[in-house]
Every structure is written in structure tokens, then in C-alpha cells.
Design a protein around this motif. Structure first.
Motif, PDB file in Angstrom:
ATOM      1  N   GLU A 177      34.237  45.141  48.089  1.00 56.00           N
ATOM      2  CA  GLU A 177      34.815  44.164  47.160  1.00 56.00           C
ATOM      3  C   GLU A 177      34.414  44.493  45.719  1.00 56.00           C
ATOM      4  O   GLU A 177      35.225  44.415  44.796  1.00 56.00           O
ATOM      5  N   GLN A 231      36.365  47.455  44.381  1.00 52.02           N
ATOM      6  CA  GLN A 231      37.726  47.077  44.020  1.00 52.02           C
ATOM      7  C   GLN A 231      37.750  46.359  42.675  1.00 52.02           C
ATOM      8  O   GLN A 231      38.604  46.624  41.817  1.00 52.02           O
ATOM      9  N   LEU A 232      36.799  45.460  42.473  1.00 51.80           N
ATOM     10  CA  LEU A 232      36.722  44.735  41.210  1.00 51.80           C
ATOM     11  C   LEU A 232      36.416  45.683  40.047  1.00 51.80           C
ATOM     12  O   LEU A 232      36.953  45.511  38.934  1.00 51.80           O
ATOM     13  N   GLU A 233      35.521  46.661  40.299  1.00 46.33           N
ATOM     14  CA  GLU A 233      35.199  47.623  39.251  1.00 46.33           C
ATOM     15  C   GLU A 233      36.415  48.452  38.873  1.00 46.33           C
ATOM     16  O   GLU A 233      36.634  48.761  37.687  1.00 46.33           O
ATOM     17  N   ARG A 234      37.213  48.822  39.900  1.00 52.45           N
ATOM     18  CA  ARG A 234      38.427  49.587  39.609  1.00 52.45           C
ATOM     19  C   ARG A 234      39.408  48.751  38.776  1.00 52.45           C
ATOM     20  O   ARG A 234      40.003  49.232  37.811  1.00 52.45           O
ATOM     21  N   GLU A 235      39.572  47.472  39.180  1.00 56.52           N
ATOM     22  CA  GLU A 235      40.480  46.601  38.435  1.00 56.52           C
ATOM     23  C   GLU A 235      39.979  46.354  37.021  1.00 56.52           C
ATOM     24  O   GLU A 235      40.776  46.320  36.057  1.00 56.52           O
ATOM     25  N   LEU A 236      38.688  46.177  36.859  1.00 53.73           N
ATOM     26  CA  LEU A 236      38.120  45.954  35.534  1.00 53.73           C
ATOM     27  C   LEU A 236      38.298  47.178  34.656  1.00 53.73           C
ATOM     28  O   LEU A 236      38.643  47.060  33.463  1.00 53.73           O
ATOM     29  N   GLU A 264      40.602  49.424  34.870  1.00 52.07           N
ATOM     30  CA  GLU A 264      42.019  49.549  34.502  1.00 52.07           C
ATOM     31  C   GLU A 264      42.384  48.561  33.397  1.00 52.07           C
ATOM     32  O   GLU A 264      43.110  48.887  32.456  1.00 52.07           O
ATOM     33  N   ALA A 265      41.837  47.350  33.499  1.00 53.82           N
ATOM     34  CA  ALA A 265      42.106  46.347  32.465  1.00 53.82           C
ATOM     35  C   ALA A 265      41.541  46.775  31.120  1.00 53.82           C
ATOM     36  O   ALA A 265      42.183  46.583  30.070  1.00 53.82           O
ATOM     37  N   LYS A 266      40.335  47.349  31.169  1.00 54.46           N
ATOM     38  CA  LYS A 266      39.723  47.816  29.932  1.00 54.46           C
ATOM     39  C   LYS A 266      40.542  48.926  29.298  1.00 54.46           C
ATOM     40  O   LYS A 266      40.717  48.980  28.077  1.00 54.46           O
ATOM     41  N   LYS A 284      43.785  49.436  29.613  1.00 50.92           N
ATOM     42  CA  LYS A 284      45.016  48.896  29.048  1.00 50.92           C
ATOM     43  C   LYS A 284      44.737  48.160  27.751  1.00 50.92           C
ATOM     44  O   LYS A 284      45.490  48.268  26.776  1.00 50.92           O
TER      45      LYS A 284
END
Length: 897
Positions: free
Chosen positions: A756, A759-764, A766-768, A770
Motif C-alpha cells: 500500500e 502504491q501511495l509513493e508512486r501516486e505521490l 506522479e502528482a509531484k 505533474k
């Protein structure tokens, strides 16, 4: 009542009935008197009681003490077998008073035992007293009723005993037996006193003075008694025989020799039978007390005794090794009184067989060379010292054996030439050492070794003893005094401290004397035989010749022993699980852990680790004895014993066996098993537990790589393993509480949480990315054109500089054609920049040149990479925009050219 065993029992029981504590014999190696090579009297074990350094719960004692006189100033070796009384090993019966009864009590007890219990005829007894000891003279008249002519005053030192130049001392009274007119000799004090007619069999020492200085004596506050009666001598008297070799004990031993050789024990070769019987006893008891044959100290004396007996076995025509076949007869005769013979019977047999096998080879080779070298020598001639030294140095033929072999031919040896050759070899060895790159500090050990010889190691059998200081070092140089607070090194004539070798760390502990204390912080070995005790003087001063009490750190030694034995078990367990290719490549045996390096091409699986642990702990739980034998190295290897990596072995080796063949079998077919008579059999000079159960527990805590094809495991045993498991269990329970699941569900819950998080690190991330790429700094557009070439230049935040390359690659694809420059600051305030050039523009713009221009603004020292992608960094994160501007300026300059 005249048998040896009956006499011993009668003596001890008599004094026990009279209030004496029965005290077991101390070992032949005196642990409390480093001035002695062997225990030579019954009082040796009570030395510190007499001097007041030790207190015991009894004031009266009696013992049957094993004694040896075959080395140092008490050496009867050459007389054994040819006289009626000389023995190397003998038993001394004694009674002792520590400030309790004195002369009257000692004389009354002695007279009662001799005349009533043993029944010696009074008319054949007479006594001696010191010439001015009127008190003892009067007591003998009063108690025994002796006439004046039966009490002889002796003025010589024969009737005055002292413990040393200083200390307790006092007059003696000796009891003699008249063997009759048929035996030559006169009474004590007469010109013919050296004859055998009047046999002294009991000596009463009245310890009443303290020698404070030469010629100065003061009365002791608590006078004491020390007596000694030779068991073999009193047995001869009671059995009515002239020679101790005719008593029941020796008749049975010489009878065993006769049965084994077919040579009559009473015939012309009777002396050989007697030598073998006596030396069998001496050898067996020395081995049982921890002495092993060697070329130094006590081990050399044992070797001389063994080989003298073995030479006589050959004279009797024994075609095969004989001595080990006689051990059973000795055990039958003496093990009831000395159970150590039963415990060590196998070790005694193995040691005798190994020594006699090797000795026969040495003897045959040496005698052949002697025959060749002396063929032209006439009777009375002398063998050259060079030849004698060659026999000794090259073929292991001792000088005394050479002399003995030549004596029967009327030849001698040039001893001076032998010593010259020996000195030359030492000089060459010293020269070779100096030229080997060793430091000058190390070369000091040669001089010490030549002067004092090798250290006697007692640590296999004891953790506490005494030793005499033979050398001191301070700052790498020899000194004659270590002052309080000084750090230095102490060398002793004997020690229980194990010196670091074979992976096992050196012992620590204390050395003490009155007003002196030295804390040992490490023990090292130099030149293979010098034990060097490093440490600090905490009290008093230390000088050569000082006698010190030596005591190692017992709990630390116990932990080291457990870990060392565990390395042997793990070695074999690894072989059984992984395969025969496993071999030791190094080890560390400390008190808190063990480390074991071994050959294996890949990491162990969890299943393999678990199987190794299972096998090791099965061997531990079996609680089998750990057996140590002395063997010839070739024989040991041939029998299946394993030699450990990095260990240096001599011709004779200690073979350590532990576990039984039935234990430790793999529960799966991971690898074929290896068959030994014990689970583990290895050559090892280290210290070990007595039984495998003493290890307690074996727990592997880690594994890793050391080098290509070499793995390392670390493990803990006993209390350290238990503490580690308790700590691990507590930590696991705490983790389970934090993630709010039962302990057995913790691994699955942690795995889910980690997935988990990823996954959160990957999403974070990607957000950073962008967010960072969403607009230019201060509202500036990130893309501009320079002479028709697109430049994407942007300073971003929240992006680690190591992630800039992927951003540059993505932006290059988005541009299609152009230059991309992205800069970022790291969390520690440093700056990084990456420049990318699309493939169609690398002939116009070089990414390396552009990034170097930026690096200069960041305070860096250039950058590097390829024409299409380069990176740089610097300490000034505040200059990101300046760095990007430098790239734009560089491109404009290039376009203007």
C-alpha cells in the motif's frame, strides 16, 4: 590387609576416624605451586593453607596423593628399574594438621597406626629426630617406649624441612624399618646409611618456624604437621619383600607385560619389565591429568618416560606397539582409588598408541643413520655434534635417545658440537624472521623464547592456577618492572589463559599476589609457544620471578567454549544440508557470538537455514560427551577428522569429536550425509564444552556474502541466543500491537501495508511531477525559441535531482526537437541540473557543454555525460534560475557564431 589397595584404605580410614577430612588427590600438575614441574609430595595441594593464604572448613586432613619425580631437581628417571625403591610415579600417604595438633598428636597417631593398625614389629622400628629437637626425642620415649639407641639425632638438613628459602619450616622425625642383617647397610647417621637395610618409610614434619631471612627464624603462631608415607614402600614392608617391584600391584603389572611379550618377568630382563610397569603408571596418570607428549616442559618429560618404556618393550622383542595394551591391567588395579583413569582410559590408550607408533618409526630411522655414521668409530669414540643435531632436527631423534643408543656400544656424543649446531639454527631463524618484514617489536620474542622456553598451557583442564613471571614488556621492549598503572605484557612459565588462535579469542581475567593485581585484557600467542598476557597493572608492581595467582574470566570462557563447539556442529550441519563442497574458510569465536565462513556458491534459502539449525540443535539436545584425543596428524586425517582453514598443526594433533552418528540426520533429501563414528570430528587446539548440551541453543542470526563463492553465517548460543530470541519476540509483539493483528498474522499485514505504501509513493511521485511541470517559475513560460530552436528551461521543486533524467527524457519526447534543461534542489540544499538535446540537434548543441555552463553558476566543478544527455550539480541551490539562464546564454552565443 597387606595389599596396596587395602593399605591405602586402612591409612585413610584410620585418620578419618581420628577427625581428619579425607581429601582427594590433587592433579600431578600443581596448579598452586608454579615452582614445581610435578606434584612431588602430599603437602603441595595444602601449601596455601599452611602459609595462611587459603582457609578451609577443616583443620585436619588426610590424603593419598599422586606424586611424580621425573623432572627438575626431583628426577629419579634413570634409576627406575635398576634399584629396589626408585619410582617415577608413586603414592604418598599423609596426615596434616593446620594449627590443630602438633608434635605429641602427630607422634601418637603415627605410633598407633604403625604398631597397632599396620602391625609392624616394634623391635624392628627406630626413628630419627633433628639434633636439637629435645621435645620430639622425649615424646618418642614417652609414647613408643623407645630406648635411647632407637632414637637417633641427625644434625643434617635431611631432618630439617623448609618450603623454600623463606617461609614455613621445621624439624623432621623419620621412621625406619630394619629389614635384617641379610640386607647391606647401617642405621641412619652411620657411614653405611646409604644401604637398604634400614628403610625410611614415614617422615613427620613439625612445621614450627617462619624463616624471615637467612639465619633468622621466628616461631609460627599456629604450628602445623605435614607427614608423608610412601605407599609402595610400606606395602613392601608389610608384604615381606625387599623391592617395591615385588609388591602385589607391580607383580600384576609386570605379569601383564610378560603375558604380552612372552618374556619371563623374573628372568634376566626383569629390569625392562619394571621400567615398563613404572612408566605405564606415570604415563597414564600424566595423560589423565591433562599432560600431552611434546618437546617442551612437562610434555617433554612425559615423552621421555613413554619412549623409555617403549624402548624397553622393543628390547623385550615386542614387534607391535605394546603400551596401550597394558592400560586395562592398570585400570583394574588402580581405578577404584583414582576414577580419573576410567574417565581417561580411551585418551590414555590413544595417546600411548600414537606415541609408540611414531616412536618406532623414529627409532628405526635414527638407528639406521646411527649405524651408518658410527660404522668406522672405535670403542670410546664420539659421534659428531653435527650428526646428532641432524638426527634431532631432521628426523626427530632426541639427543638423550642418541646417547642411550650409543652407550651400549661404548660411544658418546659431542655435546658441545650439538649445542653449537643448535645455536646456529636459532641464529638463522632469527635472521629469517628479521628479513620477513616483521617489525622490530616482534623480533623481541626470539630472545625471550630462547631464554625461557615455551609457556606451559594448563587451560584445557583448569581455569585457575599459579604461575611465575618469566618476562615483562612495556612499549614493545623488555623491562624488569611494571609500575602501578602501566600497560604492558606479562609472560609466565605456565598459564590457564588461552591465547588467541584458530579463530578463538584470547582469554581475559586477573593475576594476583599480595598487594599486586594485573588485569588481563587479552592473551596472544607468539612464535607458536609464548603466551603473552596483555593488560594493565591495577595495584602494586610486577617483577620477574614473582609468583601470581591466575584466574580467567569464567563466564566469558564458558560462553567462548559454547560458541567454539557450536562452530564444529554448524560446520558438519552445513555439509549435511548443502553438500560435501562446504569447507571452512575462516571463523571468529567470541563470547557473544560466532562467525563461520564457508564455501558455497549462493545464499542459503530460509528452508536450508532452518534445516541447519534443526540439525545443530538436535546434536545439542542429544547431550553427548565431547571427546578429545591426541593423534598423529596423518592418522587423524586418515580416520576422517577435518582440518580447519587457517589452523597450523604439528605432527601430533588434538582431535575433538562430538555428537553421535544417530543424531543430526537431515529430515529431507537436501544433500547426502557423511558418515563418521561421531557427528563432528575435527582437528582443533581450542577449548570446548564437556557435553554438547552445555551449548544450550544454537541460533543463526544472519547470513551474507564474504567473497565470490564464500558465504558467512553468524550465530549465537546459550544465554546470548536466548536473549536474542527474547528480544526478537518482544519486538515482534510490539509490531503486532502497532498494526493491530495477532502475532501470527503480522507478516501478511506488514506485506500488505508495504505494498500500500509503495502504491501511495508512486501516486505521490506522479502528482509531484505533474505539479512541478505545470508552469514556469514566476509565471515565466518554460518553452522559448532561440534562433528557431526550442528551449524548455525550468526550475522545479519537490523533485529529487536523481529523478530529473526521466523528466528530461519525457520532455524531449514532448518537444520533438529542441533542448531541455531542468534544475532542482535536494533536501540538503544542494542543486542538480540535467540537460537533454534531441538527436537531430546534437551536431549543433552538446549537452555536456551546456551543463558545464550551468554548473559554474551552481558552484560546481563541471559535469559530464553524452552529447544528448548530461548532468551536473553544485552546492548553491539559490542559483537555479541563474544556471538555466547560463544555458540560454550559451545557446544564443552558439547561434550568433
Amino acid at each position: 590387609m597387606s595389599g596396596v589397595n587395602q593399605i591405602r584404605t586402612t591409612f585413610l580410614d584410620f585418620f578419618s576416624r581420628n577427625g581428619h577430612e579425607k581429601v582427594a588427590s590433587s592433579p600431578l600438575v600443581p596448579l598452586n605451586d608454579p615452582t614445581l614441574m610435578f606434584t612431588n609430595a602430599g603437602m603441595v595441594q595444602f601449601k596455601n593453607v599452611f602459609t595462611g593464604f587459603e582457609k578451609r572448613h577443616y583443620a585436619r586432613a588426610t590424603s593419598a596423593q599422586k606424586c611424580m619425580r621425573a623432572g627438575g631437581k626431583h628426577n629419579d628417571l634413570d634409576n627406575v628399574g635398576y634399584t629396589a625403591r626408585h619410582l617415577t610415579f608413586f603414592e604418598m600417604l599423609g596426615n596434616f594438621s593446620f594449627g590443630d595438633y602438633f608434635k605429641e598428636g602427630a607422634i601418637e597417631l603415627a605410633w598407633t597406626l604403625v604398631s597397632r593398625e599396620l602391625g609392624l614389629p616394634r623391635e624392628r622400628l627406630l626413628v630419627t629426630v633433628y639434633h636439637d629437637d629435645d621435645e620430639a626425642y622425649g615424646l618418642w620415649k614417652k609414647i613408643a617406649g623407645f630406648s635411647d639407641d632407637r632414637i637417633i639425632r641427625i644434625a643434617s638438613s635431611d631432618n630439617f624441612w623448609s618450603m623454600g628459602d623463606l617461609g614455613p619450616c621445621g624439624p623432621c622425625s623419620e621412621i625406619f624399618y630394619d629389614q635384617g642383617e641379610s640386607v647391606a647397610g647401617g642405621p641412619p647417621g652411620s657411614p653405611d646409611e646409604d644401604g637398604d637395610r634400614f628403610l625410611e618409610f614415614w617422615n613427620l614434619v613439625f612445621m614450627q618456624y617462619d624463616q624471615t631471612a637467612p639465619g633468622e627464624r621466628v616461631p609460627l603462631p599456629r604450628p602445623s604437621i605435614d607427614t608423608g608415607m610412601g605407599l609402595e614402600r610400606i606395602a613392601a614392608l608389610l608384604q615381606g619383600v625387599h623391592s617395591v617391584f615385588d609388591i602385589d600391584l607391580f607383580r600384576r603389572l609386570t605379569g601383564a607385560v610378560a603375558d604380552a611379550t612372552g618374556v619371563d618377568a623374573a628372568g634376566p630382563q626383569a629390569a625392562s619389565h619394571r621400567v615398563i610397569a613404572d612408566h605405564l603408571r606415570a604415563s597414564a596418570f600424566l595423560v589423565a591429568d591433562g599432560v600431552t607428549p611434546s618437546n617442551e616442559g612437562r610434555g617433554y618429560v612425559l615423552r621421555r618416560i613413554m619412549r623409555r618404556a617403549m624402548r624397553h618393550a622393543q628390547l623385550l622383542g615386542a614387534a607391535e606397539p605394546l603400551m596401550h595394551r597394558l592400560v586395562g591391567a592398570l585400570v583394574t588395579e588402580m581405578a577404584q582409588a583414582y576414577p580419573e583413569l576410567t574417565r581417561a582410559e580411551r585418551l590414555i590408550r590413544d595417546t600411548l598408541l600414537t606415541e609408540e607408533t611414531r616412536f618406532r618409526q623414529t627409532l628405526a630411522r635414527g638407528l639406521a643413520i646411527l649405524d651408518e655414521e658410527t660404522a668406522t668409530l672405535a670403542q670410546g669414540g664420539s659421534l659428531s655434534g653435527e650428526t646428532a643435531f641432524k638426527l634431532y632436527d631432521t628426523y626427530g631423534f632426541p639427543l638423550d635417545l642418541t646417547e642411550d643408543a650409543l652407550r651400549s656400544r661404548g660411544l658418546s656424543v659431542d655435546k658441545a658440537g650439538f649445542e653449537t649446531a643448535m645455536a646456529r639454527q636459532r641464529a638463522e631463524a632469527r635472521k629469517a624472521w628479521a628479513g620477513s618484514g616483521e617489525t622490530a617489536t616482534e623480533s623481541v620474542w626470539f630472545a625471550i623464547e630462547e631464554r625461557v622456553g615455551a609457556t606451559e598451557f594448563l587451560g584445557y583442564d583448569t581455569e585457575k592456577s599459579e604461575g611465575i613471571v618469566v618476562a615483562l614488556l612495556h612499549d614493545g621492549a623488555e623491562t624488569f618492572r611494571l609500575e602501578p598503572g602501566a600497560r604492558g605484557a606479562v609472560l609466565l612459565n605456565q598459564t590457564p589463559f588461552y591465547a588467541e588462535s584458530g579463530g578463538q579469542i584470547g582469554d581475559i581475567g586477573e593475576m594476583r599476589a599480595k598487594g599486586v593485581r594485573f588485569r588481563v585484557t587479552n592473551t596472544q600467542k607468539k612464535l607458536g609457544g609464548l603466551f603473552v598476557h596483555e593488560g594493565v597493572v591495577e595495584e602494586g608492581a610486577i617483577t620477574p620471578g614473582l609468583a601470581l595467582e591466575l584466574e580467567i574470566d569464567h563466564s566469558r570462557r564458558n560462553a567462548v567454549r559454547a560458541n567454539h563447539s557450536a562452530t564444529h556442529i554448524l560446520h558438519e550441519a552445513l555439509r549435511r544440508v548443502l553438500g560435501d563442497h562446504v569447507a571452512q574458510k575462516g571463523s571468529l569465536v567470541a563470547s557473544d557470538r560466532l562467525r563461520f565462513d564457508f564455501t558455497h556458491p549462493k545464499p542459503l534459502t530460509e528452508e536450508e537455514v532452518a534445516e541447519v539449525e534443526r540439525i545443530a540443535n538436535e546434536v545439542v539436545q542429544d547431550n553427548a560427551p565431547v571427546d578429545t584425543r591426541l593423534m598423529a596428524q596423518d592418522d587423524a586425517i586418515h580416520s576422517g577428522a577435518r582440518a580447519l582453514f587457517g589452523e597450523k598443526y604439528g605432527d601430533e594433533v588434538r582431535v575433538v569429536s562430538m555428537g553421535s552418528l544417530s543424531t543430526g540426520q537431515p529430515s529431507t533429501d537436501l544433500a547426502p550425509t557423511d558418515q563418521h563414528h561421531a557427528f563432528s570430528v575435527e582437528l582443533c587446539g581450542g577449548t570446548h564444552v564437556r557435553r554438547t548440551g552445555d551449548i544450550g541453543l544454537v541460533s543463526i542470526v544472519s547470513q551474507g556474502a564474504v567473497a565470490s563463492g564464500v558465504r558467512r553465517i553468524e550465530a549465537k548460543t546459550a544465554e546470548a541466543a536466548r536473549a536474542q530470541l527474547v528480544a526478537d519476540s518482544r519486538a515482534l509483539r510490539e509490531v503486532a500491537a502497532l498494526v493491530r493483528v495477532p502475532v501470527d498474522e503480522t507478516p501478511a499485514r506488514l506485506a500488505a501495508l508495504l505494498e500500500e505504501r509503495k502504491q501511495l509513493e508512486r501516486e505521490l511521485a506522479e502528482a509531484k511531477r505533474k505539479l512541478a511541470m505545470g508552469g514556469g517559475a514566476n509565471g515565466a513560460a518554460p518553452v522559448r525559441e532561440i534562433d528557431g530552436i526550442k528551449l524548455f528551461a525550468k526550475a522545479v521543486s519537490g523533485i529529487d535531482p536523481k529523478d530529473l533524467k526521466s523528466l528530461v527524457d519525457e520532455q524531449k519526447k514532448a518537444l520533438g526537437s529542441g533542448v531541455v534543461a531542468i534544475a532542482s534542489a535536494s533536501a540538503d540544499g544542494k542543486a542538480g541540473i540535467v540537460v537533454g538535446v534531441t538527436a537531430d540537434l546534437t551536431t549543433t548543441y552538446n549537452a555536456v557543454d551546456l551543463v558545464r555552463a550551468a554548473s559554474e553558476k551552481l558552484g560546481g566543478k563541471g559535469g559530464g555525460g553524452r552529447p544528448d544527455l548530461a548532468q551536473a550539480g553544485g552546492p548553491d541551490a539559490s542559483a537555479l534560475e541563474a544556471a538555466l539562464a547560463a544555458i540560454e546564454d550559451q545557446m544564443r552565443m552558439k547561434a550568433a557564431q
